[in-house]
Design a protein around this motif. Structure first.
Motif, PDB file in Angstrom:
ATOM      1  N   LYS A   1     -48.093   5.931   5.627  1.00 17.61           N
ATOM      2  CA  LYS A   1     -48.009   4.820   4.682  1.00 17.61           C
ATOM      3  C   LYS A   1     -47.425   5.333   3.374  1.00 17.61           C
ATOM      4  CE  LYS A   1     -50.461   2.016   7.307  1.00 17.61           C
ATOM      5  NZ  LYS A   1     -51.130   0.800   7.305  1.00 17.61           N
ATOM      6  N   PHE A   2     -46.741   4.453   2.645  1.00 14.96           N
ATOM      7  CA  PHE A   2     -46.184   4.819   1.349  1.00 14.96           C
ATOM      8  C   PHE A   2     -47.314   4.980   0.344  1.00 14.96           C
ATOM      9  CE2 PHE A   2     -44.178   3.893  -2.757  1.00 14.96           C
ATOM     10  CZ  PHE A   2     -43.137   4.812  -2.708  1.00 14.96           C
ATOM     11  N   LEU A   3     -47.279   6.067  -0.428  1.00  9.27           N
ATOM     12  CA  LEU A   3     -48.332   6.330  -1.401  1.00  9.27           C
ATOM     13  C   LEU A   3     -47.840   5.994  -2.805  1.00  9.27           C
ATOM     14  CD1 LEU A   3     -49.675   9.754  -0.108  1.00  9.27           C
ATOM     15  CD2 LEU A   3     -50.602   7.481   0.308  1.00  9.27           C
ATOM     16  N   PHE A   4     -48.590   5.153  -3.472  1.00  8.06           N
ATOM     17  CA  PHE A   4     -48.281   4.772  -4.842  1.00  8.06           C
ATOM     18  C   PHE A   4     -49.476   5.192  -5.689  1.00  8.06           C
ATOM     19  CE2 PHE A   4     -47.321   1.999  -8.398  1.00  8.06           C
ATOM     20  CZ  PHE A   4     -45.937   2.018  -8.415  1.00  8.06           C
ATOM     21  N   PRO A   5     -49.334   6.250  -6.493  1.00  4.59           N
ATOM     22  CA  PRO A   5     -50.481   6.765  -7.250  1.00  4.59           C
ATOM     23  C   PRO A   5     -51.118   5.686  -8.124  1.00  4.59           C
ATOM     24  CG  PRO A   5     -48.648   8.279  -7.386  1.00  4.59           C
ATOM     25  CD  PRO A   5     -48.137   7.041  -6.710  1.00  4.59           C
TER      26      PRO A   5
ATOM     27  N   ARG B   1     -43.360  13.827  -0.651  1.00  7.22           N
ATOM     28  CA  ARG B   1     -44.784  13.746  -0.980  1.00  7.22           C
ATOM     29  C   ARG B   1     -45.218  12.337  -1.320  1.00  7.22           C
ATOM     30  NH1 ARG B   1     -44.758  19.228  -4.586  1.00  7.22           N
ATOM     31  NH2 ARG B   1     -44.325  20.588  -2.842  1.00  7.22           N
ATOM     32  N   ARG B   2     -44.381  11.362  -1.068  1.00  3.64           N
ATOM     33  CA  ARG B   2     -44.702   9.983  -1.412  1.00  3.64           C
ATOM     34  C   ARG B   2     -45.191   9.176  -0.210  1.00  3.64           C
ATOM     35  NH1 ARG B   2     -42.802   7.883  -6.194  1.00  3.64           N
ATOM     36  NH2 ARG B   2     -44.367   6.319  -5.711  1.00  3.64           N
ATOM     37  N   TYR B   3     -45.398   9.828   0.932  1.00  9.34           N
ATOM     38  CA  TYR B   3     -45.992   9.116   2.064  1.00  9.34           C
ATOM     39  C   TYR B   3     -47.045  10.004   2.708  1.00  9.34           C
ATOM     40  CZ  TYR B   3     -43.187  11.852   5.347  1.00  9.34           C
ATOM     41  OH  TYR B   3     -42.630  12.879   6.057  1.00  9.34           O
ATOM     42  N   CYS B   4     -48.025   9.380   3.330  1.00 11.33           N
ATOM     43  CA  CYS B   4     -49.125  10.105   3.972  1.00 11.33           C
ATOM     44  C   CYS B   4     -48.625  10.733   5.272  1.00 11.33           C
ATOM     45  CB  CYS B   4     -50.288   9.162   4.234  1.00 11.33           C
ATOM     46  SG  CYS B   4     -51.685   9.969   5.043  1.00 11.33           S
ATOM     47  N   LYS B   5     -48.946  11.992   5.470  1.00 11.50           N
ATOM     48  CA  LYS B   5     -48.512  12.691   6.683  1.00 11.50           C
ATOM     49  C   LYS B   5     -49.385  12.324   7.887  1.00 11.50           C
ATOM     50  CE  LYS B   5     -45.537  15.111   4.296  1.00 11.50           C
ATOM     51  NZ  LYS B   5     -45.559  14.506   3.003  1.00 11.50           N
TER      52      LYS B   5
ATOM     53  N   SER C   1     -53.508   5.757  -3.656  1.00  8.23           N
ATOM     54  CA  SER C   1     -53.676   7.211  -3.584  1.00  8.23           C
ATOM     55  C   SER C   1     -54.172   7.744  -4.916  1.00  8.23           C
ATOM     56  CB  SER C   1     -52.357   7.891  -3.220  1.00  8.23           C
ATOM     57  OG  SER C   1     -51.443   7.787  -4.274  1.00  8.23           O
ATOM     58  N   THR C   2     -54.868   8.882  -4.837  1.00  9.45           N
ATOM     59  CA  THR C   2     -55.322   9.554  -6.045  1.00  9.45           C
ATOM     60  C   THR C   2     -54.802  10.985  -6.019  1.00  9.45           C
ATOM     61  OG1 THR C   2     -57.386  10.166  -4.973  1.00  9.45           O
ATOM     62  CG2 THR C   2     -57.416   8.190  -6.307  1.00  9.45           C
ATOM     63  N   ILE C   3     -54.550  11.516  -7.200  1.00  6.32           N
ATOM     64  CA  ILE C   3     -54.030  12.870  -7.318  1.00  6.32           C
ATOM     65  C   ILE C   3     -54.997  13.668  -8.174  1.00  6.32           C
ATOM     66  CG2 ILE C   3     -52.105  14.279  -8.126  1.00  6.32           C
ATOM     67  CD1 ILE C   3     -50.324  11.823  -7.640  1.00  6.32           C
ATOM     68  N   ARG C   4     -55.428  14.810  -7.650  1.00  8.46           N
ATOM     69  CA  ARG C   4     -56.362  15.681  -8.357  1.00  8.46           C
ATOM     70  C   ARG C   4     -55.819  17.097  -8.366  1.00  8.46           C
ATOM     71  NH1 ARG C   4     -58.194  11.594 -10.078  1.00  8.46           N
ATOM     72  NH2 ARG C   4     -60.031  10.536  -9.368  1.00  8.46           N
TER      73      ARG C   4
ATOM     74  N   CYS D   1     -55.029  10.048   0.322  1.00 11.41           N
ATOM     75  CA  CYS D   1     -54.552   8.742   0.777  1.00 11.41           C
ATOM     76  C   CYS D   1     -55.698   7.741   0.730  1.00 11.41           C
ATOM     77  CB  CYS D   1     -54.006   8.859   2.197  1.00 11.41           C
ATOM     78  SG  CYS D   1     -53.469   7.298   2.908  1.00 11.41           S
ATOM     79  N   GLY D   2     -55.450   6.595   0.136  1.00 11.24           N
ATOM     80  CA  GLY D   2     -56.458   5.550   0.064  1.00 11.24           C
ATOM     81  C   GLY D   2     -56.556   4.732   1.335  1.00 11.24           C
ATOM     82  N   GLU D   3     -55.558   4.831   2.195  1.00  5.77           N
ATOM     83  CA  GLU D   3     -55.546   4.060   3.441  1.00  5.77           C
ATOM     84  C   GLU D   3     -56.411   4.732   4.514  1.00  5.77           C
ATOM     85  OE1 GLU D   3     -53.721   1.171   3.755  1.00  5.77           O
ATOM     86  OE2 GLU D   3     -52.931   1.349   1.718  1.00  5.77           O
ATOM     87  N   CYS D   4     -56.226   6.053   4.698  1.00  8.01           N
ATOM     88  CA  CYS D   4     -56.933   6.745   5.782  1.00  8.01           C
ATOM     89  C   CYS D   4     -57.858   7.854   5.294  1.00  8.01           C
ATOM     90  CB  CYS D   4     -55.932   7.326   6.783  1.00  8.01           C
ATOM     91  SG  CYS D   4     -54.928   8.662   6.123  1.00  8.01           S
ATOM     92  N   GLY D   5     -57.754   8.232   4.025  1.00  5.16           N
ATOM     93  CA  GLY D   5     -58.617   9.278   3.481  1.00  5.16           C
ATOM     94  C   GLY D   5     -58.110  10.695   3.697  1.00  5.16           C
TER      95      GLY D   5
END
Length: 121
Positions: free
Chosen positions: A68-72, A60-64, A76-79, A89-93
């Motif tokens: 890209k590697f996700l660093f909260p 769960r640490r990379y965007c499917k 990236s944001t977690i809700r 994902c902050g890179e592609c949404g």
């Protein structure tokens, strides 16, 4: 050796390499985010070549979507919304939705068990 079948020692090495790459990606993200994205690409290539799943710890640490590697807190944001963990994902949404029903069930069962213990006493 059968076609497409690899020995266990080879699969174990592939898992270790993926773990090393993801841990390096986590360490390097603040200074060199592009390098950490490259580490994720390499780990994915290893997983497809050796037909091994990426460890659950790192899955769960990379965007499917954009891989890209996700660093909260950085890209990236977690809700928590309606019984789901939404990782955006902050890179592609892209939004990854992960249910947390099992945790709710375990909590409910623990509550029921505590009521049963009170009634028995």
């Amino acid at each position: 050796m059968k076609r497409g079948k690899r020995p266990n020692w080879m699969l174990n090495i592939a898992k270790e390499r993926m773990d090393i790459l993801f841990s390096l990606a986590e360490k390097e993200f603040i200074e060199y985010p592009e390098r950490s994205h490259r580490y994720v690409e390499l780990a994915r290539k290893i997983s497809t070549k050796y037909n091994v799943k990426i460890p659950l710890k790192w899955n769960r640490r990379y965007c499917k979507n954009c891989y890209k590697f996700l660093f909260p807190g950085h890209n990236s944001t977690i809700r928590l919304i309606n019984g789901e963990v939404n990782i955006i994902c902050g890179e592609c949404g892209h939004i990854m939705k992960i249910p947390y029903i099992k945790e709710k069930k375990l909590k409910r069962r623990a509550k029921i068990d505590s009521y049963k213990k009170r009634d028995n006493e």
